[in-house]
Design a protein around this motif. Structure first.
Motif, PDB file in Angstrom:
ATOM      1  N   ASN A 168       0.842  -1.191   0.000  1.00 36.51           N
ATOM      2  CA  ASN A 168       0.000   0.000   0.000  1.00 36.51           C
ATOM      3  C   ASN A 168       0.878   1.243   0.000  1.00 36.51           C
ATOM      4  O   ASN A 168       2.013   1.210   0.484  1.00 36.51           O
ATOM      5  CB  ASN A 168      -0.886   0.025   1.251  1.00 36.51           C
ATOM      6  CG  ASN A 168      -1.956  -1.026   1.205  1.00 36.51           C
ATOM      7  OD1 ASN A 168      -2.997  -0.844   0.622  1.00 36.51           O
ATOM      8  ND2 ASN A 168      -1.684  -2.173   1.822  1.00 36.51           N
ATOM      9  N   TYR A 169       0.331   2.322  -0.524  1.00 30.67           N
ATOM     10  CA  TYR A 169       0.958   3.632  -0.436  1.00 30.67           C
ATOM     11  C   TYR A 169       0.273   4.349   0.713  1.00 30.67           C
ATOM     12  O   TYR A 169      -0.947   4.472   0.736  1.00 30.67           O
ATOM     13  CB  TYR A 169       0.776   4.408  -1.740  1.00 30.67           C
ATOM     14  CG  TYR A 169       1.440   5.760  -1.705  1.00 30.67           C
ATOM     15  CD1 TYR A 169       2.802   5.880  -1.967  1.00 30.67           C
ATOM     16  CD2 TYR A 169       0.725   6.902  -1.408  1.00 30.67           C
ATOM     17  CE1 TYR A 169       3.421   7.121  -1.928  1.00 30.67           C
ATOM     18  CE2 TYR A 169       1.333   8.140  -1.375  1.00 30.67           C
ATOM     19  CZ  TYR A 169       2.690   8.243  -1.637  1.00 30.67           C
ATOM     20  OH  TYR A 169       3.295   9.460  -1.598  1.00 30.67           O
ATOM     21  N   ILE A 221      -3.743  13.118  -1.484  1.00 30.21           N
ATOM     22  CA  ILE A 221      -3.164  13.691  -0.261  1.00 30.21           C
ATOM     23  C   ILE A 221      -2.843  15.163  -0.470  1.00 30.21           C
ATOM     24  O   ILE A 221      -3.037  15.980   0.431  1.00 30.21           O
ATOM     25  CB  ILE A 221      -1.926  12.895   0.246  1.00 30.21           C
ATOM     26  CG1 ILE A 221      -1.534  13.340   1.663  1.00 30.21           C
ATOM     27  CG2 ILE A 221      -0.739  13.050  -0.660  1.00 30.21           C
ATOM     28  CD1 ILE A 221      -2.494  13.039   2.740  1.00 30.21           C
ATOM     29  N   ASN A 222      -2.377  15.535  -1.661  1.00 28.43           N
ATOM     30  CA  ASN A 222      -2.105  16.955  -1.924  1.00 28.43           C
ATOM     31  C   ASN A 222      -3.390  17.773  -1.891  1.00 28.43           C
ATOM     32  O   ASN A 222      -3.414  18.884  -1.348  1.00 28.43           O
ATOM     33  CB  ASN A 222      -1.361  17.125  -3.248  1.00 28.43           C
ATOM     34  CG  ASN A 222       0.074  16.630  -3.161  1.00 28.43           C
ATOM     35  OD1 ASN A 222       0.687  16.663  -2.097  1.00 28.43           O
ATOM     36  ND2 ASN A 222       0.601  16.156  -4.267  1.00 28.43           N
ATOM     37  N   GLN A 228      -3.910   9.796   8.262  1.00 31.22           N
ATOM     38  CA  GLN A 228      -3.247   8.833   7.394  1.00 31.22           C
ATOM     39  C   GLN A 228      -4.168   8.471   6.233  1.00 31.22           C
ATOM     40  O   GLN A 228      -5.314   8.056   6.438  1.00 31.22           O
ATOM     41  CB  GLN A 228      -2.864   7.577   8.163  1.00 31.22           C
ATOM     42  CG  GLN A 228      -2.074   6.591   7.331  1.00 31.22           C
ATOM     43  CD  GLN A 228      -1.593   5.419   8.141  1.00 31.22           C
ATOM     44  OE1 GLN A 228      -2.326   4.894   8.976  1.00 31.22           O
ATOM     45  NE2 GLN A 228      -0.383   4.993   7.900  1.00 31.22           N
ATOM     46  N   LEU A 229      -3.649   8.632   5.016  1.00 29.71           N
ATOM     47  CA  LEU A 229      -4.369   8.270   3.803  1.00 29.71           C
ATOM     48  C   LEU A 229      -3.650   7.076   3.191  1.00 29.71           C
ATOM     49  O   LEU A 229      -2.430   7.115   2.997  1.00 29.71           O
ATOM     50  CB  LEU A 229      -4.386   9.448   2.826  1.00 29.71           C
ATOM     51  CG  LEU A 229      -5.229   9.289   1.579  1.00 29.71           C
ATOM     52  CD1 LEU A 229      -6.719   9.241   1.939  1.00 29.71           C
ATOM     53  CD2 LEU A 229      -4.978  10.432   0.613  1.00 29.71           C
ATOM     54  N   THR A 230      -4.386   5.986   2.927  1.00 34.47           N
ATOM     55  CA  THR A 230      -3.800   4.758   2.406  1.00 34.47           C
ATOM     56  C   THR A 230      -4.534   4.330   1.138  1.00 34.47           C
ATOM     57  O   THR A 230      -5.768   4.323   1.104  1.00 34.47           O
ATOM     58  CB  THR A 230      -3.893   3.635   3.467  1.00 34.47           C
ATOM     59  OG1 THR A 230      -3.259   4.083   4.654  1.00 34.47           O
ATOM     60  CG2 THR A 230      -3.228   2.369   2.990  1.00 34.47           C
ATOM     61  N   GLN A 275      -0.681   4.645  -6.580  1.00 35.02           N
ATOM     62  CA  GLN A 275       0.164   5.624  -5.900  1.00 35.02           C
ATOM     63  C   GLN A 275      -0.030   7.026  -6.459  1.00 35.02           C
ATOM     64  O   GLN A 275      -0.095   7.994  -5.705  1.00 35.02           O
ATOM     65  CB  GLN A 275       1.637   5.223  -5.990  1.00 35.02           C
ATOM     66  CG  GLN A 275       2.561   6.215  -5.305  1.00 35.02           C
ATOM     67  CD  GLN A 275       4.011   5.777  -5.298  1.00 35.02           C
ATOM     68  OE1 GLN A 275       4.307   4.606  -5.496  1.00 35.02           O
ATOM     69  NE2 GLN A 275       4.905   6.711  -5.062  1.00 35.02           N
ATOM     70  N   GLU A 276      -0.138   7.149  -7.765  1.00 32.74           N
ATOM     71  CA  GLU A 276      -0.328   8.469  -8.371  1.00 32.74           C
ATOM     72  C   GLU A 276      -1.639   9.098  -7.901  1.00 32.74           C
ATOM     73  O   GLU A 276      -1.678  10.282  -7.553  1.00 32.74           O
ATOM     74  CB  GLU A 276      -0.309   8.352  -9.900  1.00 32.74           C
ATOM     75  CG  GLU A 276      -0.239   9.680 -10.605  1.00 32.74           C
ATOM     76  CD  GLU A 276      -0.061   9.500 -12.102  1.00 32.74           C
ATOM     77  OE1 GLU A 276      -0.886  10.062 -12.849  1.00 32.74           O
ATOM     78  OE2 GLU A 276       0.891   8.811 -12.515  1.00 32.74           O
TER      79      GLU A 276
END
Length: 185
Positions: free
Chosen positions: A142-143, A174-175, A159-161, A167-168
């Protein structure tokens, strides 16, 4: 749902490493899950922190099997993507030291852990520590992006998973999440 409970457990373990025992925690989520689902907006720490819930995630706080009142969980229906927000009492340490301890704990649990990014970020004028990793949870890569911040005497852990294949999408989410944070001192 079992994966959701395991990931929440991992996050609670990480947060518990940083929290002081015996202290009173502030509730994380305020308002109803319905308003968060409809508008995508929610707030924590009595309205001091507001943010936009990433697309596709719904409030799962009551479904995680946890009795913690200082945690909010947002996940997709398959529990592959999730956002966990935890508030606890701020330990007598710096955010930099706390994020370094969190990284060390993650490395002890997953020898294959890869640190993608570790940096200080600013959200609405508030300094946060950010740790992005590729981590194995329940046998799957996981990312994970973790943000730590101090609001008054509270430690805010977010936390964001996402699955590593996304991943992109996770980095974009998250940004956008960081950009949406509104923090009232």
């Amino acid at each position: 749902m079992q994966k959701l409970v395991k990931i929440v457990g991992v996050c609670l373990f990480a947060a518990s490493l940083m929290a002081c025992d015996g202290s009173k925690d502030q509730p994380a989520a305020t308002g109803s899950g319905t308003s968060a689902e409809q508008s995508g907006q929610t707030s924590v720490l009595g309205g001091k922190v507001n943010f936009t819930v990433p697309d596709g995630l719904q409030d799962q706080s009551g479904k995680s099997g946890s009795q913690a009142t200082n945690m909010a969980v947002y996940a997709d229906n398959a529990a592959q993507k999730m956002l966990i927000v935890i508030s606890s009492s701020m330990p007598d340490d710096t955010l930099e030291n706390l994020i370094t301890r969190m990284e060390a704990q993650q490395k002890m649990r997953d020898a294959e852990l890869v640190v993608v990014k570790k940096e200080e970020v600013t959200a609405d004028g508030q300094k946060l520590q950010r740790l992005d990793t590729a981590i194995r949870i329940d046998g799957k890569k996981n990312y994970s992006s973790t943000l730590l911040g101090q609001i008054d005497k509270q430690l805010l852990t977010m936390q964001l998973t996402y699955p590593i294949e996304q991943q992109e999408d996770a980095e974009k989410a998250i940004n956008q999440f960081i950009s949406s944070l509104k923090i009232k001192p």
